[in-house]
Design a protein around this motif. Structure first.
Motif, PDB file in Angstrom:
ATOM      1  N   LEU A 293       0.828   7.107  -6.798  1.00 57.79           N
ATOM      2  CA  LEU A 293       1.146   7.606  -5.463  1.00 57.79           C
ATOM      3  C   LEU A 293       0.371   8.881  -5.122  1.00 57.79           C
ATOM      4  CD1 LEU A 293       4.984   6.921  -5.452  1.00 57.79           C
ATOM      5  CD2 LEU A 293       3.187   5.626  -4.267  1.00 57.79           C
ATOM      6  N   VAL A 294       0.199   9.767  -6.086  1.00 58.29           N
ATOM      7  CA  VAL A 294      -0.582  10.991  -5.847  1.00 58.29           C
ATOM      8  C   VAL A 294      -2.043  10.632  -5.582  1.00 58.29           C
ATOM      9  CG1 VAL A 294      -1.460  13.086  -6.969  1.00 58.29           C
ATOM     10  CG2 VAL A 294       0.979  12.540  -7.076  1.00 58.29           C
ATOM     11  N   SER A 295      -2.579   9.711  -6.367  1.00 56.53           N
ATOM     12  CA  SER A 295      -3.966   9.282  -6.142  1.00 56.53           C
ATOM     13  C   SER A 295      -4.122   8.637  -4.772  1.00 56.53           C
ATOM     14  CB  SER A 295      -4.404   8.300  -7.239  1.00 56.53           C
ATOM     15  OG  SER A 295      -4.444   8.948  -8.485  1.00 56.53           O
ATOM     16  N   LEU A 296      -3.164   7.801  -4.388  1.00 53.03           N
ATOM     17  CA  LEU A 296      -3.205   7.165  -3.066  1.00 53.03           C
ATOM     18  C   LEU A 296      -3.140   8.224  -1.963  1.00 53.03           C
ATOM     19  CD1 LEU A 296      -3.194   4.626  -1.299  1.00 53.03           C
ATOM     20  CD2 LEU A 296      -0.701   4.602  -1.537  1.00 53.03           C
ATOM     21  N   ASN A 297      -2.279   9.197  -2.122  1.00 52.38           N
ATOM     22  CA  ASN A 297      -2.179  10.271  -1.136  1.00 52.38           C
ATOM     23  C   ASN A 297      -3.513  11.003  -0.984  1.00 52.38           C
ATOM     24  OD1 ASN A 297      -0.701  12.138   0.642  1.00 52.38           O
ATOM     25  ND2 ASN A 297      -1.077  13.600  -1.010  1.00 52.38           N
ATOM     26  N   ARG A 298      -4.163  11.299  -2.092  1.00 51.13           N
ATOM     27  CA  ARG A 298      -5.457  11.999  -2.029  1.00 51.13           C
ATOM     28  C   ARG A 298      -6.501  11.156  -1.307  1.00 51.13           C
ATOM     29  NH1 ARG A 298      -4.830  14.108  -8.039  1.00 51.13           N
ATOM     30  NH2 ARG A 298      -3.729  16.032  -7.584  1.00 51.13           N
ATOM     31  N   LEU A 299      -6.484   9.850  -1.582  1.00 51.00           N
ATOM     32  CA  LEU A 299      -7.441   8.968  -0.911  1.00 51.00           C
ATOM     33  C   LEU A 299      -7.183   8.941   0.600  1.00 51.00           C
ATOM     34  CD1 LEU A 299      -7.512   5.982  -3.437  1.00 51.00           C
ATOM     35  CD2 LEU A 299      -9.372   7.600  -2.972  1.00 51.00           C
ATOM     36  N   ILE A 300      -5.932   8.794   0.992  1.00 58.64           N
ATOM     37  CA  ILE A 300      -5.589   8.720   2.413  1.00 58.64           C
ATOM     38  C   ILE A 300      -5.933  10.027   3.122  1.00 58.64           C
ATOM     39  CG2 ILE A 300      -3.658   8.565   4.047  1.00 58.64           C
ATOM     40  CD1 ILE A 300      -2.376   6.552   2.033  1.00 58.64           C
ATOM     41  N   ARG A 301      -5.613  11.142   2.489  1.00 60.97           N
ATOM     42  CA  ARG A 301      -5.844  12.447   3.116  1.00 60.97           C
ATOM     43  C   ARG A 301      -7.318  12.828   3.170  1.00 60.97           C
ATOM     44  NH1 ARG A 301      -1.482  15.841   4.113  1.00 60.97           N
ATOM     45  NH2 ARG A 301      -2.894  17.584   3.849  1.00 60.97           N
ATOM     46  N   SER A 302      -8.141  12.154   2.401  1.00 61.75           N
ATOM     47  CA  SER A 302      -9.575  12.467   2.392  1.00 61.75           C
ATOM     48  C   SER A 302     -10.320  11.845   3.563  1.00 61.75           C
ATOM     49  CB  SER A 302     -10.198  12.009   1.074  1.00 61.75           C
ATOM     50  OG  SER A 302      -9.659  12.757   0.011  1.00 61.75           O
ATOM     51  N   GLY A 303      -9.661  10.994   4.305  1.00 64.20           N
ATOM     52  CA  GLY A 303     -10.248  10.436   5.524  1.00 64.20           C
ATOM     53  C   GLY A 303     -11.575   9.754   5.295  1.00 64.20           C
ATOM     54  N   GLY A 304     -12.596  10.238   5.997  1.00 68.54           N
ATOM     55  CA  GLY A 304     -13.917   9.624   5.963  1.00 68.54           C
ATOM     56  C   GLY A 304     -14.663   9.788   4.655  1.00 68.54           C
ATOM     57  N   ALA A 305     -14.148  10.593   3.749  1.00 69.00           N
ATOM     58  CA  ALA A 305     -14.828  10.783   2.458  1.00 69.00           C
ATOM     59  C   ALA A 305     -14.612   9.585   1.536  1.00 69.00           C
ATOM     60  CB  ALA A 305     -14.326  12.055   1.776  1.00 69.00           C
ATOM     61  N   VAL A 306     -13.759   8.657   1.950  1.00 70.31           N
ATOM     62  CA  VAL A 306     -13.458   7.480   1.131  1.00 70.31           C
ATOM     63  C   VAL A 306     -14.078   6.258   1.786  1.00 70.31           C
ATOM     64  CG1 VAL A 306     -11.654   6.001   0.183  1.00 70.31           C
ATOM     65  CG2 VAL A 306     -11.304   8.475   0.302  1.00 70.31           C
ATOM     66  N   LYS A 307     -14.886   5.557   1.023  1.00 73.26           N
ATOM     67  CA  LYS A 307     -15.391   4.258   1.458  1.00 73.26           C
ATOM     68  C   LYS A 307     -14.434   3.224   0.871  1.00 73.26           C
ATOM     69  CE  LYS A 307     -19.426   1.340   1.656  1.00 73.26           C
ATOM     70  NZ  LYS A 307     -20.784   1.097   1.144  1.00 73.26           N
ATOM     71  N   TRP A 308     -13.566   2.688   1.741  1.00 70.26           N
ATOM     72  CA  TRP A 308     -12.493   1.810   1.292  1.00 70.26           C
ATOM     73  C   TRP A 308     -13.014   0.432   0.916  1.00 70.26           C
ATOM     74  CZ3 TRP A 308      -7.629   3.329   0.268  1.00 70.26           C
ATOM     75  CH2 TRP A 308      -7.261   4.595   0.730  1.00 70.26           C
ATOM     76  N   HIS A 309     -12.364  -0.154  -0.059  1.00 65.66           N
ATOM     77  CA  HIS A 309     -12.628  -1.525  -0.500  1.00 65.66           C
ATOM     78  C   HIS A 309     -11.312  -2.069  -1.029  1.00 65.66           C
ATOM     79  CE1 HIS A 309     -14.161  -4.745  -3.187  1.00 65.66           C
ATOM     80  NE2 HIS A 309     -15.015  -4.900  -2.198  1.00 65.66           N
ATOM     81  N   TRP A 310     -11.069  -3.328  -0.895  1.00 75.91           N
ATOM     82  CA  TRP A 310      -9.774  -3.935  -1.213  1.00 75.91           C
ATOM     83  C   TRP A 310      -9.432  -3.948  -2.704  1.00 75.91           C
ATOM     84  CZ3 TRP A 310     -10.020  -7.922  -4.582  1.00 75.91           C
ATOM     85  CH2 TRP A 310     -11.243  -8.593  -4.708  1.00 75.91           C
ATOM     86  N   ALA A 311     -10.407  -4.003  -3.600  1.00 79.35           N
ATOM     87  CA  ALA A 311     -10.138  -4.305  -5.013  1.00 79.35           C
ATOM     88  C   ALA A 311      -9.264  -3.256  -5.708  1.00 79.35           C
ATOM     89  CB  ALA A 311     -11.449  -4.500  -5.778  1.00 79.35           C
ATOM     90  N   ALA A 312      -9.628  -1.996  -5.609  1.00 81.09           N
ATOM     91  CA  ALA A 312      -8.858  -0.963  -6.317  1.00 81.09           C
ATOM     92  C   ALA A 312      -7.437  -0.826  -5.757  1.00 81.09           C
ATOM     93  CB  ALA A 312      -9.597   0.381  -6.297  1.00 81.09           C
ATOM     94  N   PRO A 313      -7.245  -0.761  -4.434  1.00 79.92           N
ATOM     95  CA  PRO A 313      -5.865  -0.690  -3.933  1.00 79.92           C
ATOM     96  C   PRO A 313      -5.027  -1.924  -4.285  1.00 79.92           C
ATOM     97  CG  PRO A 313      -7.394   0.023  -2.237  1.00 79.92           C
ATOM     98  CD  PRO A 313      -8.221  -0.541  -3.354  1.00 79.92           C
ATOM     99  N   LEU A 314      -5.634  -3.113  -4.243  1.00 76.12           N
ATOM    100  CA  LEU A 314      -4.899  -4.325  -4.605  1.00 76.12           C
ATOM    101  C   LEU A 314      -4.509  -4.299  -6.082  1.00 76.12           C
ATOM    102  CD1 LEU A 314      -3.814  -7.013  -3.532  1.00 76.12           C
ATOM    103  CD2 LEU A 314      -5.993  -8.052  -4.191  1.00 76.12           C
ATOM    104  N   ALA A 315      -5.420  -3.851  -6.920  1.00 74.92           N
ATOM    105  CA  ALA A 315      -5.103  -3.721  -8.351  1.00 74.92           C
ATOM    106  C   ALA A 315      -3.987  -2.695  -8.559  1.00 74.92           C
ATOM    107  CB  ALA A 315      -6.355  -3.330  -9.137  1.00 74.92           C
ATOM    108  N   ALA A 316      -4.002  -1.612  -7.784  1.00 75.13           N
ATOM    109  CA  ALA A 316      -2.947  -0.598  -7.895  1.00 75.13           C
ATOM    110  C   ALA A 316      -1.593  -1.174  -7.480  1.00 75.13           C
ATOM    111  CB  ALA A 316      -3.301   0.625  -7.053  1.00 75.13           C
TER     112      ALA A 316
END
Length: 187
Positions: free
Chosen positions: A23-46
């Protein structure tokens, strides 16, 4: 306190810390906005890890007043440590200033991540094999757990097969286990 209460409290703390890490890692990703290039694999695995952690935590509830030895507790502790490491590997811990590409993270981290999933299930099966062999019912046990050995093979394949289409199919199929178990447990 009974032995069950001691062991369940420690198990709950370790599983809780594993969930918090995701959850902390997810929060950091969400709060980083455009600094994250999203892809389905890692969140789905999480998500798959979260479902697995909930399933494991819920399945540990077996209140009993019988004594438990450290030898009986250590295999569970090893499993919990592997599950914590798995949760910690599911998503990146930090988002550097230059950003993070979740597809690249998943590819780089995948063999370690799926190796931990393989180790977690492999450890559970090994402990069960030893226990059932000592009780003289190994063949009956192996027949009942054939699906688990197939799942172990799928986990192992995810260490070596880098094709994302296989990972998508495998994660979705593997998720039916915890989802099915959880849906039966709601009732």
């Amino acid at each position: 306190m009974s032995a069950f209460e001691y062991t369940s409290v420690l198990a709950s703390i370790i599983i809780g810390l594993a969930l918090v890490d995701i959850l902390v890692s997810l929060n950091r990703l969400i709060r980083s906005g455009g600094a994250v290039k999203w892809h389905w694999a890692a969140p789905l695995a999480a998500v798959f890890v979260v479902l697995t952690l909930i399933q494991i935590w819920w399945s540990l509830y077996r209140p009993q007043d019988t004594a438990i030895t450290i030898g009986q507790f250590l295999p569970l502790f090893v499993e919990l440590v592997i599950l914590f490491l798995l949760a910690a590997a599911a998503l990146p811990d930090d988002v550097p200033a230059e950003g993070v590409d979740l597809k690249a993270y998943y590819h780089r981290n995948g063999p370690y991540f799926w190796g931990l999933f393989t180790a977690a299930l492999g450890w559970l099966l090994l402990v069960d094999v030893v226990e059932n062999a000592m009780n003289g019912v190994l063949l009956a046990f192996l027949g009942q757990r054939i699906i688990d050995f197939v799942v172990l093979g799928v986990f192992t394949s995810l260490i070596f097969v880098r094709r994302l289409w296989w990972h998508a199919i495998a994660i979705l199929l593997l998720s039916t286990g915890p989802i099915g178990w959880l849906s039966r447990s709601l009732g």
